[in-house]
Each structure stands twice: as C-alpha cells, then as structure tokens.
Scaffold this motif. Sequence first.
Motif, PDB file in Angstrom:
ATOM      1  N   GLY A 195       0.784  -0.711   0.053  1.00  0.00           N
ATOM      2  CA  GLY A 195       0.165   0.252  -0.312  1.00  0.00           C
ATOM      3  C   GLY A 195       0.711   0.962  -0.249  1.00  0.00           C
ATOM      4  N   SER A 196       0.587   2.349   0.031  1.00  0.00           N
ATOM      5  CA  SER A 196       0.949   3.285  -0.648  1.00  0.00           C
ATOM      6  C   SER A 196       1.687   3.674   1.028  1.00  0.00           C
ATOM      7  CB  SER A 196       0.311   4.652  -1.115  1.00  0.00           C
ATOM      8  OG  SER A 196      -0.617   4.685  -1.020  1.00  0.00           O
ATOM      9  N   ASP A 197       0.540   3.260   1.964  1.00  0.00           N
ATOM     10  CA  ASP A 197       0.640   4.232   3.207  1.00  0.00           C
ATOM     11  C   ASP A 197       2.165   3.616   3.720  1.00  0.00           C
ATOM     12  OD1 ASP A 197      -1.464   5.110   3.777  1.00  0.00           O
ATOM     13  OD2 ASP A 197      -2.390   2.562   5.189  1.00  0.00           O
ATOM     14  N   PHE A 206      -4.163  14.204   4.570  1.00  0.00           N
ATOM     15  CA  PHE A 206      -4.031  12.782   4.770  1.00  0.00           C
ATOM     16  C   PHE A 206      -4.258  13.038   6.566  1.00  0.00           C
ATOM     17  CE2 PHE A 206      -2.856   8.537   3.663  1.00  0.00           C
ATOM     18  CZ  PHE A 206      -3.547   7.596   3.599  1.00  0.00           C
ATOM     19  N   TYR A 210       4.979  16.999   2.997  1.00  0.00           N
ATOM     20  CA  TYR A 210       3.463  15.850   2.706  1.00  0.00           C
ATOM     21  C   TYR A 210       3.071  17.180   1.866  1.00  0.00           C
ATOM     22  CZ  TYR A 210       0.100  13.108   2.233  1.00  0.00           C
ATOM     23  OH  TYR A 210      -1.146  12.679   1.974  1.00  0.00           O
ATOM     24  N   CYS A 246      -0.973  16.670  -1.002  1.00  0.00           N
ATOM     25  CA  CYS A 246      -1.548  16.328  -0.978  1.00  0.00           C
ATOM     26  C   CYS A 246      -2.590  15.919  -1.872  1.00  0.00           C
ATOM     27  CB  CYS A 246      -2.013  15.270  -0.017  1.00  0.00           C
ATOM     28  SG  CYS A 246      -3.019  14.050  -0.687  1.00  0.00           S
ATOM     29  N   ASN A 273      -6.606  14.665   0.071  1.00  0.00           N
ATOM     30  CA  ASN A 273      -8.104  13.829   1.084  1.00  0.00           C
ATOM     31  C   ASN A 273      -7.872  14.792   2.292  1.00  0.00           C
ATOM     32  OD1 ASN A 273      -9.396  12.053   2.764  1.00  0.00           O
ATOM     33  ND2 ASN A 273      -8.053  10.867   2.166  1.00  0.00           N
ATOM     34  N   ASP A 288       1.489  13.101  -2.740  1.00  0.00           N
ATOM     35  CA  ASP A 288       0.799  12.457  -2.511  1.00  0.00           C
ATOM     36  C   ASP A 288      -0.629  12.520  -3.380  1.00  0.00           C
ATOM     37  OD1 ASP A 288      -1.596  10.207  -1.683  1.00  0.00           O
ATOM     38  OD2 ASP A 288      -0.877  10.177  -0.145  1.00  0.00           O
ATOM     39  N   ALA A 301      -2.986   9.912  -4.638  1.00  0.00           N
ATOM     40  CA  ALA A 301      -3.526   8.355  -4.376  1.00  0.00           C
ATOM     41  C   ALA A 301      -4.477   9.427  -5.588  1.00  0.00           C
ATOM     42  CB  ALA A 301      -4.152   8.376  -3.720  1.00  0.00           C
ATOM     43  N   TYR A 302      -4.922  10.046  -5.634  1.00  0.00           N
ATOM     44  CA  TYR A 302      -5.818  10.434  -6.768  1.00  0.00           C
ATOM     45  C   TYR A 302      -6.068  10.913  -7.809  1.00  0.00           C
ATOM     46  CZ  TYR A 302      -8.295   9.568  -1.943  1.00  0.00           C
ATOM     47  OH  TYR A 302      -8.567   8.437  -0.981  1.00  0.00           O
ATOM     48  N   THR A 315      -0.942   5.075  -5.484  1.00  0.00           N
ATOM     49  CA  THR A 315      -1.663   3.051  -4.761  1.00  0.00           C
ATOM     50  C   THR A 315      -2.256   2.578  -5.977  1.00  0.00           C
ATOM     51  OG1 THR A 315      -2.935   2.371  -3.614  1.00  0.00           O
ATOM     52  CG2 THR A 315      -4.170   4.896  -4.638  1.00  0.00           C
ATOM     53  N   SER A 360      -4.972   1.578  -4.859  1.00  0.00           N
ATOM     54  CA  SER A 360      -6.615   1.134  -4.058  1.00  0.00           C
ATOM     55  C   SER A 360      -7.874   1.501  -4.333  1.00  0.00           C
ATOM     56  CB  SER A 360      -5.445   1.414  -2.443  1.00  0.00           C
ATOM     57  OG  SER A 360      -4.861   0.868  -2.343  1.00  0.00           O
ATOM     58  N   LYS A 361      -7.224   2.948  -5.316  1.00  0.00           N
ATOM     59  CA  LYS A 361      -8.293   3.714  -5.903  1.00  0.00           C
ATOM     60  C   LYS A 361      -8.806   3.594  -6.992  1.00  0.00           C
ATOM     61  CE  LYS A 361      -7.858   5.430  -1.036  1.00  0.00           C
ATOM     62  NZ  LYS A 361      -7.258   5.588  -0.543  1.00  0.00           N
ATOM     63  N   ARG A 421      -3.502  -4.386  -1.834  1.00  0.00           N
ATOM     64  CA  ARG A 421      -2.135  -3.723  -0.570  1.00  0.00           C
ATOM     65  C   ARG A 421      -0.782  -3.191  -1.871  1.00  0.00           C
ATOM     66  NH1 ARG A 421      -4.137  -0.387   1.323  1.00  0.00           N
ATOM     67  NH2 ARG A 421      -2.772  -0.256   2.805  1.00  0.00           N
TER      68      ARG A 421
HETATM   69  C1  LIG Z   1      -5.911   5.999   0.259  1.00  0.00           C
HETATM   70  C2  LIG Z   1      -4.553   6.891   1.114  1.00  0.00           C
HETATM   71  C3  LIG Z   1      -4.041   6.503   0.529  1.00  0.00           C
HETATM   72  C4  LIG Z   1      -3.500   5.058   0.390  1.00  0.00           C
HETATM   73  O1  LIG Z   1      -3.675   4.004   0.198  1.00  0.00           O
HETATM   74  P1  LIG Z   1      -2.918   2.676   0.091  1.00  0.00           P
HETATM   75  O2  LIG Z   1      -2.633   2.731  -0.837  1.00  0.00           O
HETATM   76  O3  LIG Z   1      -4.365   1.785  -0.237  1.00  0.00           O
HETATM   77  O4  LIG Z   1      -1.760   2.552   1.047  1.00  0.00           O
HETATM   78  C5  LIG Z   1      -2.992   7.306   0.469  1.00  0.00           C
HETATM   79  N1  LIG Z   1      -2.627   8.411   0.611  1.00  0.00           N
HETATM   80  C6  LIG Z   1      -3.855   8.625   0.491  1.00  0.00           C
HETATM   81  C7  LIG Z   1      -4.025  10.462   0.814  1.00  0.00           C
HETATM   82  C8  LIG Z   1      -5.195   7.897   0.283  1.00  0.00           C
HETATM   83  O5  LIG Z   1      -6.392   9.187   0.233  1.00  0.00           O
END
Ligand SMILES: *Cc1c(COP(=O)(O)O)cnc(C)c1O
Length: 360
Positions: free
Chosen positions: A86-88, A112, A151, A153, A157, A182, A184-185, A209, A211-212, A220
Amino acid sequence: MTSSLDIARESYRSISLYAPNRAPARVDLSDNTNLWGVPPAAARAIAGAVAGAAVTRYPNLYAAELKRELAAYLGAAPDTVVTGCGSDDVLDSAVRAFGEPGDRVAVPDPSFAMIPIFARMNALEPVLVPLTGDFDADADAMLATGAKLIYLCSPNNPTGAALRPETIERVVREAPGVVIVDEAYQEFSDRPSATRLLAASERLLVCRTMSKAFGIAGLRVGYAAGAPSLVAEVEKSRGPYKVNALAERAALAALREDLPWVRARVAEAVENRGRLAERLRALGLAPVPSQANFVLVPFRGACDVARRMRDAGIAVRPFDDLGDRLPAFAAAGGEGLRISVGPWDVLEEMLAALADALGG
Ligand SMILES: *Cc1c(COP(=O)(O)O)cnc(C)c1O
C-alpha cells in the motif's frame, strides 16, 4: 508491575490504533475505493496463482517486474520507482528514510490523517499548516516551517480539491529537503501530475496507489516515483518482500490488460461526481469542488447525519475536526461528510438516505 506505557517507545505513547468505523454497511461510501469492483484480468490472475509456487515461495524482493510495469504506466524509468504494501507503507518508509528523530514534517491541514501518525511513529514532529481559503496548500507557510520533509496531497484528502500546479512547483523548487506529493487520486483529476517535475528535482517523491482507481485496496499495492538515489533510500527503509506474490500478479495483470476497464470506470466516476455535486447543492449543501473520486460536504450537524445514515445501512465518512481556520469549515463548526463516488444507482440510494437524515 510495569504498565504497558513504561515499556512503550516514547514517541508511540500519544498514538492510538487507527479505528475509523469500518463495521459492515449495506452500502459503503466511506473509503474512496473502487465501487465498480475488481478489474477482470486482476481477478483472473489471483485465481490462477493460488495453486502454485506463488503461495509456497517468497515473492520478489523488491517487486522488480512490477516496478518496470508501473514505470511504463507513469512514463518513467524502472529505477525511479519503489513499491510497497500500500502507499501507506511507501509514505511511512519515506518519512523514516529522510527524517531523523526530532525533525519536523510539514503537513497541510486538513489532509491525509495518516501522515501525522507516520511522523510520530518515526519520532518526527508533525507541523500542521492550514490550507488557504480556496483549498490550496499555503506554500509560504509550509516553507516557513523550515521542515526537513514537506508533504502535499493533490487531489487532497479529505477536501477533494487539487492543489494549484504552481504551488506544488514552488514548494518543490524552494524546499530545503524532501517533498512528498501524494497523488492517490491523480487518475480522477484533470490537473497535470507532479511526475512532470521529477526530471528537475532530486528531492521530489510522487506517491501513488492501486487502492483507488485500480480497485485492489485489499491487496495493498502502493508505489512512488523519484530520482534513483531517492527511491533507493525509500527501498532500504521499506525492506524486502513487502508486495506479496498474489498482489504483484494481480497488479501486473491490471496494468497490462485492465487499463481500458480502469479508464472507463474513472470516466464514469468523474461524470457521477459532477451529478452528485449538483444533487447535493439542490439539497442546500455546498460541496467542495472535487478532482477526486469523493466529495466533501461541510455542514453543521454532519456527524449526526452520518449516524442516521448508518442506521439506514449507508456508510459515509464523517469529520468533526476540519477546523475553523477556513471560512467554509468555520461556518460548519468543523464538521463535514466525505462521500465516495460510485455507480449512480448506489449514489441515488445514498442521496435518499441523506435527504431523510437531513430532514429527521
Ligand atoms: C487512500 C489513501 C492512501 C493510502 O492508500 P493505500 O495505497 O491503500 O495505502 C494514501 N494517500 C491518500 C491521500 C489516500 O487517500
């Protein structure tokens, strides 16, 4: 008798376990995952892998094949990509790789929620810097912290708003240390990706990521791109074997065969996001303009409304800590709902429950 506090590392004492309400709901619009389901080739890859050596043997050390495919997806070179559980995992590893205990990490507020936690877990100090009134990062204030790590984003988020490209450029240009952007979206946004700045910076890490948009949050798979010297440090900090073998196969299949599927779902999400915002405005609400697959609606009483919606089987994500420094949030007493965008019939069901909860 010693209490557990005596044996816990000091920097961990203020941290509690991450516990959003994840009780199963009939309709779950709380976590911004892909509500259209698993990309088809990824699903086939997992089913085909369980019988074989993928399960009995260790996975690839640093997911070399996946890095090559992700690099192709980004239009980057393979030695500029690092993967993680996961990006976490990538974000946590990056915070650890570049921050010494006691260093500061500048984080926009709100943003985030995991970043201040990763900072503390690694004995660093998060410094929260309020967003500007139009939901951009405050470049002056972030740079003025002198933080070794910054950081950002985008889209952010939980606001859903993308940062201005010039803001990101300026922070990357003037920051004294590493900048993490970041994304993610990013797949849902029409703004340019910060990956375009990678060639000009040795200190920029762009985090993504699967994940989205890619619909495999449960597997992950996260990744980041940056200068080879930078991602090598993140990789050391991350350690080997972090992407499991089934996840790697599913991710490879998704990148090789499912891109048209992913792009079609993203287009539908973007269209539904516009329709959703319109319907929310018709209910008298004021959604924040979103470039992500969710919409944030600040309003007073949002947490109560979320509870009533949950009783009706619909989960959305309530916030009570958006703060009072942005006018849009001050008027809402810091409360808001973050609603994931999914197929339209699901959103209709959510809208009916929301209208009931607002009325009740
Ligand atoms: C959902 C999300 C992540 C985490 O994504 P994973 O890859 O599932 O760990 C990271 N950054 C932001 C801003 C998110 O919303």
